[in-house]
Design a protein around this motif. Sequence first.
Motif, short mmCIF file in Angstrom:
data_model
loop_
_atom_site.label_atom_id
_atom_site.label_comp_id
_atom_site.label_asym_id
_atom_site.label_seq_id
_atom_site.Cartn_x
_atom_site.Cartn_y
_atom_site.Cartn_z
N MET A 107 0.87 -1.18 0.00
CA MET A 107 0.00 0.00 0.00
C MET A 107 0.91 1.23 0.00
N VAL A 108 0.65 2.12 -0.92
CA VAL A 108 1.40 3.38 -1.00
C VAL A 108 0.49 4.46 -0.42
N TRP A 109 0.94 5.12 0.63
CA TRP A 109 0.15 6.14 1.31
C TRP A 109 0.63 7.52 0.91
N MET A 110 -0.32 8.38 0.50
CA MET A 110 -0.01 9.74 0.06
C MET A 110 -0.91 10.73 0.78
N LYS A 111 -0.40 11.94 0.95
CA LYS A 111 -1.17 13.00 1.60
C LYS A 111 -1.16 14.22 0.68
N ASP A 112 -2.37 14.75 0.36
CA ASP A 112 -2.43 15.91 -0.53
C ASP A 112 -2.45 17.20 0.28
N GLU A 113 -2.48 18.34 -0.41
CA GLU A 113 -2.41 19.65 0.26
C GLU A 113 -3.64 19.96 1.10
N ASN A 114 -4.76 19.26 0.89
CA ASN A 114 -5.97 19.47 1.68
C ASN A 114 -6.00 18.62 2.94
N GLY A 115 -5.01 17.78 3.14
CA GLY A 115 -4.94 16.94 4.33
C GLY A 115 -5.56 15.57 4.15
N ALA A 116 -6.08 15.26 2.97
CA ALA A 116 -6.66 13.94 2.73
C ALA A 116 -5.55 12.92 2.56
N VAL A 117 -5.71 11.77 3.19
CA VAL A 117 -4.75 10.68 3.10
C VAL A 117 -5.34 9.62 2.18
N ARG A 118 -4.53 9.16 1.24
CA ARG A 118 -5.00 8.19 0.25
C ARG A 118 -4.05 7.01 0.24
N GLY A 119 -4.61 5.80 0.32
CA GLY A 119 -3.83 4.57 0.23
C GLY A 119 -4.19 3.84 -1.05
N ILE A 120 -3.19 3.55 -1.87
CA ILE A 120 -3.40 2.87 -3.15
C ILE A 120 -2.65 1.55 -3.12
N GLY A 121 -3.35 0.48 -3.51
CA GLY A 121 -2.74 -0.84 -3.55
C GLY A 121 -1.79 -0.97 -4.72
N LEU A 122 -0.68 -1.62 -4.49
CA LEU A 122 0.34 -1.83 -5.51
C LEU A 122 0.66 -3.32 -5.55
N ASP A 123 0.52 -3.93 -6.73
CA ASP A 123 0.76 -5.36 -6.90
C ASP A 123 2.07 -5.56 -7.64
N LEU A 124 3.02 -6.22 -6.97
CA LEU A 124 4.34 -6.44 -7.55
C LEU A 124 4.60 -7.91 -7.84
N THR A 125 3.56 -8.70 -8.11
CA THR A 125 3.77 -10.12 -8.42
C THR A 125 4.63 -10.29 -9.66
N ASN A 126 4.53 -9.36 -10.61
CA ASN A 126 5.40 -9.33 -11.78
C ASN A 126 6.21 -8.03 -11.70
#
Length: 82
Positions: A25-44
């Motif tokens: 999971m890659v966690w990012m924070k934008d300028e409005n304070g919202a935190v976003r987690g995006i799944g990352l699949d590295l099987t390949n």
Amino acid sequence: MARILEVPYSFGEVFAITGSGAKLMVWMKDENGAVRGIGLDLTNPAAPTLTRDEIIIRRKTEGLVRRKKLPPAGQSFAPPTM
């Protein structure tokens, strides 16, 4: 040759990467304070993919002002004292 994975700049800055193995999971924070987690699949590893799983966390009170409570119906307001 490895594929370049592009994430929109509007998602904010990366502040953490969590998980183990091929699922991250890659966690990012934008300028409005919202935190976003995006799944990352590295099987390949040659072709990493973003999963459709996404977590967005926003603060409910961000930018809101607390309103003054009114007395129950039928009761008069107390005159302001100075």
